[in-house]
Design an enzyme around this catalytic site. Structure first.
Site, short mmCIF file in Angstrom:
data_model
loop_
_atom_site.label_atom_id
_atom_site.label_comp_id
_atom_site.label_asym_id
_atom_site.label_seq_id
_atom_site.Cartn_x
_atom_site.Cartn_y
_atom_site.Cartn_z
N HIS B 166 0.87 -1.17 0.00
CA HIS B 166 0.00 0.00 0.00
C HIS B 166 0.91 1.22 0.00
CE1 HIS B 166 -3.04 -2.83 2.04
NE2 HIS B 166 -3.16 -2.88 0.73
N GLU B 169 1.47 3.98 2.69
CA GLU B 169 1.98 3.59 4.00
C GLU B 169 3.50 3.70 3.99
OE1 GLU B 169 -1.90 0.69 4.15
OE2 GLU B 169 0.06 -0.23 4.52
N HIS B 259 3.37 -2.72 6.86
CA HIS B 259 2.23 -1.86 6.55
C HIS B 259 2.07 -0.74 7.57
CE1 HIS B 259 -0.10 -4.17 3.43
NE2 HIS B 259 0.85 -5.05 3.74
N GLU B 335 2.04 -3.94 11.38
CA GLU B 335 1.31 -2.69 11.21
C GLU B 335 1.88 -1.61 12.12
OE1 GLU B 335 -1.20 -1.99 9.14
OE2 GLU B 335 -1.77 -3.99 8.41
CA LIG Z 1 -2.02 -1.59 4.79
#
Ligand SMILES: [Ca+2]
Ligand SMILES: [Ca+2]
Ligand SMILES: [Ca+2]
Ligand SMILES: [Ca+2]
Lengths: 374, 374, 374, 374
Positions: B166, B169, B259, B335
């Protein structure tokens, strides 16, 4: 050819300086002491020639076994300290160099000067979390400086780190520089978390007189500070006296005394198994510290080290033992090699300032793990 | 007043730019996609005045909950990115700034440009232990670059780290920069020891097209790469296709996919509990990793995170799940927050490039601990 | 083997990429223009092999004479740009490289990216003496940025410096970076004194669209900006239109337009001897400037250069001529080599960013000497 | 409260240290000399309080007029040295500070330590164009070090630069550091051109013993070296003896002796107008040098300075005069202020290491212009 040692921590005596193939040198004794092993000198000569140096009194030095497998530390620019192989014949230590620049420094280990020491203290004090205090003066009139990091009022834990009781063990102050840099790194959450409830008391140099004088092991009057902890005095060992008084005043939960070892090519700790009050709790703290240190740093190990004391047989004149007994808590001597870490050898640089600094960075992890057990 | 987004990862549309107190802006959709939330623009205006900006379509963005408690990232010098408080009214996001320099950049998070990406790859390749390979091209014609660190021939373990599927990010690529710097630090024994028996395959940017285009979540044709792992194609998702083929060719023992999360103000992992082959061994690896990560980094935690998948209910189009199932081994999505770590908040900078880099440095420790269990 | 040009200022077309000994490439034309000569691409291949590259359309490029004695610029780390010898056969330019790292960049001259351009502007604006203004937009929508250094209100003199009308002449922006760094150095009394009574207007990049597109000489629609000064338009040459309007508004006492020359291996100036209003006063200013520049910088000379214009025969579409005529004052084109300064050649690096920056530093001296004659 | 001077170039004696508002101090005499004015000490006390210091013997110092308009130099971090206003009542010098960090250094001018001196020599020797030689030893046993820059064999011109005969004039060594850095900058064409036909002999510190001892003006036995040039001896002034012998052996075409002046707030030169052989040629060289220096550096001027010697009345015990007479060529004493350059004052830092370094950089230009007249 030209040799000098008239500078910070310089130590050499020229015996013969005529034949480039047979330069004979002696290490000077610590003042008022039989100890010697630290050397540090500058050599100058015609370029692109081979020179052979002999430390002719090496065999009589404090830890003669230390010369076996030892590589001399050298630098052309006073910043990068590379290693040179030696031969030790039981009496003399020999080493050779093909001179690439006009002037080269040789030392037992990468020096840590009093100028850099002052720079360290004053760079650190710029951080709002750091206080700098002078506890008093050495016999030569230098400062005994204490850094306090963190909020002493709010702290749940107190950690003491002292270094360089033996002034020739310069890796100890490199270690402290690494530790302090990491501890004050505001992007490092481990350090930030530690300082939420812990205050660090750090004495980066316990023996500035010996450091400047180029001593191996003693202060200005020949006192081995790490045998002075039971009854230090302002006359003979003010360095210990002043720091010990402060420790008694402020208390402490974890003590580290940073050293270098002439012989063993490993990083290890020497603990308190021989002090009278040693018990299961103390052992748990020691095991926690060692396990955590090994986990975070493959440069640390627990296989090679000093012989363990018999129960109750600890020498309480030694800082770590005296502190462990006094404060009934973890108290370790951390030993780094003058040579290299034989488990992860580096041919070019051996044990180095950079690696000592990294080991100092990494010590925050075992400290944090151990404090969690208190 | 002047606003522009014509630069690497720029994204904004000006709706109204007349009243300094009411500057109305819209975030553009990712190309051929409904997703939007990444913004990045430059504002210029008279000094020492107050300006109020509104992202008027914030409420329709991909993760509207993410605006609650969010602070905008801003920079005058493109190096230090500070935070600005916002108000989110459920539809629009508002923020104000007293302009201290003529020109300021705003972004959803500190950008990581394609120039810096290229610098990273080519700085790294200078190290003799690093190889750089182009696996193929994206749809816009950019390089899919793979760094191989360590000796693939001799390695016992293979670790894959991919980042920025992504593209908005960006903290994911800062994380990788930190990881790589630490991994190649020759004074860090943990890294040196890791590389003795482990090879790292690192894709610092899985989605360069989306990155340059200023997308939140998709590539040049609107594909959400992290839903493409079961059947990627060169037509729609060459980024995944190329990397996945390489993974199938080379194999792997541990997978990390880096991420950022718009909503949760924490660092956490999302694992494989829902994949068909999940078992005790897999759980042990996950627990080992998480425990070690929490021990080394207080910025990492395991309390807050995504809801766990039911057994067998994992979405196998997602990289971590597909890789965990395919290779029957630890496969984590890591994350990081767009906001801050609420456990250790930083008013001035929030979650930052520096802290993302540190978290990347620190990930070597749980990797090493986990590999020891294989 | 792999070649790409999909990045800032990239420019190459692959014709043949099968035989490492015969890699055939073409330089792409500037968009909507016949001009081409700038190239910039990345090559990747197996290590430690020899590769031979041919630019097969070199002979048709804008300044084919420029290939004689030219050395290609290359970099493995995107920071150090070294030189590689070439052969030019009148049609093709050939060069070879033994590949030492997996990936290498080649370029006509060391690139200066739009990212670095933005970094430059925003680093500069941090200085309290600097203002940053956007004059308007290019046809691709990029910013036309003006830096104002010094106090325009109080200034007795106004100096304009513009660079990179021809975007492939990247040395021009390196020159400006050097100039700005020196001008803002508060420990440099020459700069401090200059800014007491002089304001500098600097346009570091007159042609950002051409720069990002990888053009040699023109903007997004094929306009050679340095032929647009008599009648620029927002449709065809907004870059010139906007800057020229600002010059007419603010006035100026000394103008420098920074360029690179494909052919001559020297630094030199091209002046205004052919403009209608040229007179003794103008000549005095020119002579003062040149003498001072030669005194301070042996990289500058006045022996080699362009043929002088006949009186009254200047091409007033060219910036320097138009400005000289318009403002009746010193107006110079400064030319640096793509090759090297043949008076002080550097085999390894040729004319380089570092030397262009130094020439930019040094230009403050002739500026100051010349202003003293106004 | 705590005061110490036990470090490199430390000099203070505490008279009273009880009342923060009345801290009384004395400057110590140079050893075996009446001269004193250099001071350097560290003060430590409770934070955020105001302290008032008095140098109670200021009025008896060597250049009591120097205290008028003088600002003390101070530093919390030993890197940035800021200025503090003083009051001088004809007998005592008073100054106050609100303490912002626990420890602060005060000095007469920013110190230049022997450690830094050694760093300078050894950084320089890394350059292939530099040779480092020890000419012999001082009375305390320190090195008299000579740097030779350039190719002595091929050189047409020989330039000598010596500094810090008066050890408290530390700006002289900062000047030399700036000069050397610029001279060896391979991107600076002026320096590169100079070294094509000129060799530089540089003695960065003529008086290391006085420097370390914290002297103002003399060596270890109280000799004012700049009065020893007619008949130096190894017993009393080996520093001069050794350098002078080398000069007689190697010859020289241009001599600069770098100093600081306690009184005048200007940079200026003192020349040879009073030596027996002074003639038109010598005057031309002097004028060339001064004109060029003024052109390149507004920090240099020729309005304020010492009274000119009557013809034939020069004191030939002074280096510049003796050298001018001996070698019949340009021989200048360069004087910098302890205070500030009153033509371009800097309230915060006064004359500083940075500006002294810049003046040292800039001296290459008048040297080059002058050599062109030989
Ligand atoms: Ca993501
Ligand atoms: Ca020891
Ligand atoms: Ca041009
Ligand atoms: Ca003097």
């Amino acid at each position: 050819m030209y040799i000098s040692d008239k500078f910070d921590s310089g130590n050499i005596r020229v015996v013969e300086l005529n034949d480039p193939q047979n330069i004979q040198l002696e290490i000077k004794h610590d003042h008022q002491s039989e100890f010697f092993q630290w050397f540090h000198f500058r050599f100058e000569g015609p370029l692109e020639q081979q020179y052979r140096f002999s430390l002719i009194n090496a065999g009589q030095s404090a830890y003669a076994k230390g010369w076996q497998g030892y590589q001399v530390v050298a630098s052309y620019d006073r910043e990068e300290w590379f290693r040179i192989d030696t031969e030790y014949d039981g009496e003399q230590l020999h080493f050779s160099l093909l001179l690439e620049q006009p002037s080269v420094y040789f030392a037992y280990f990468a020096p840590y000067s009093y100028e850099r020491h002052q720079d360290l203290l004053h760079t650190m004090q710029q951080d709002y979390r750091v206080n700098l205090n002078t506890l008093g003066q050495t016999l030569d009139g230098r400062d005994m400086s204490l850094l306090t990091i963190g909020d002493a009022e709010k702290a749940k834990h107190k950690v003491w780190v002292i270094a360089r009781q033996h002034p020739g063990e310069t890796m100890a102050e490199w270690f402290v520089e690494g530790l302090l840099g990491n501890l004050l790194d505001q992007d490092n959450p481990l350090a930030m978390k530690l300082l939420e409830d812990t205050v660090f008391y750090v004495v980066p140099n316990m023996n500035p007189d010996g450091s400047v004088r180029g001593h191996l092991r003693t202060n200005a009057v020949g006192a081995n500070l790490n045998r002075e902890w039971q009854s230090p005095s302002m006359e003979r060992s003010p360095e210990v006296f002043l720091v010990r008084e402060k420790m008694l005043e402020l208390g402490g939960d974890l003590f580290l005394d940073i050293h270098g070892d002439e012989d063993l090519p490993y990083n290890f700790v020497a603990g308190c198994e021989g002090i009278p009050s040693y018990d299961e709790r103390h052992k748990l703290l020691e095991d926690t510290f060692k396990q955590a240190y090994m986990a975070i740093s493959p440069d640390f190990q627990d296989t090679h080290g000093y012989a363990k004391d018999e129960a109750g047989q600890a020498n309480l004149t030694i800082a770590a033992a005296w502190l462990g007994e006094q404060f009934k808590t973890l108290s370790y001597t951390i030993e780094m090699p003058f040579k290299d870490n034989a488990d992860m050898p580096d041919e070019a640089f051996g044990w180095s300032p950079e690696r000592a600094m990294q080991l100092g960075c990494d010590v925050l992890f075992p400290i944090k793990q151990t404090l969690a057990k208190l």
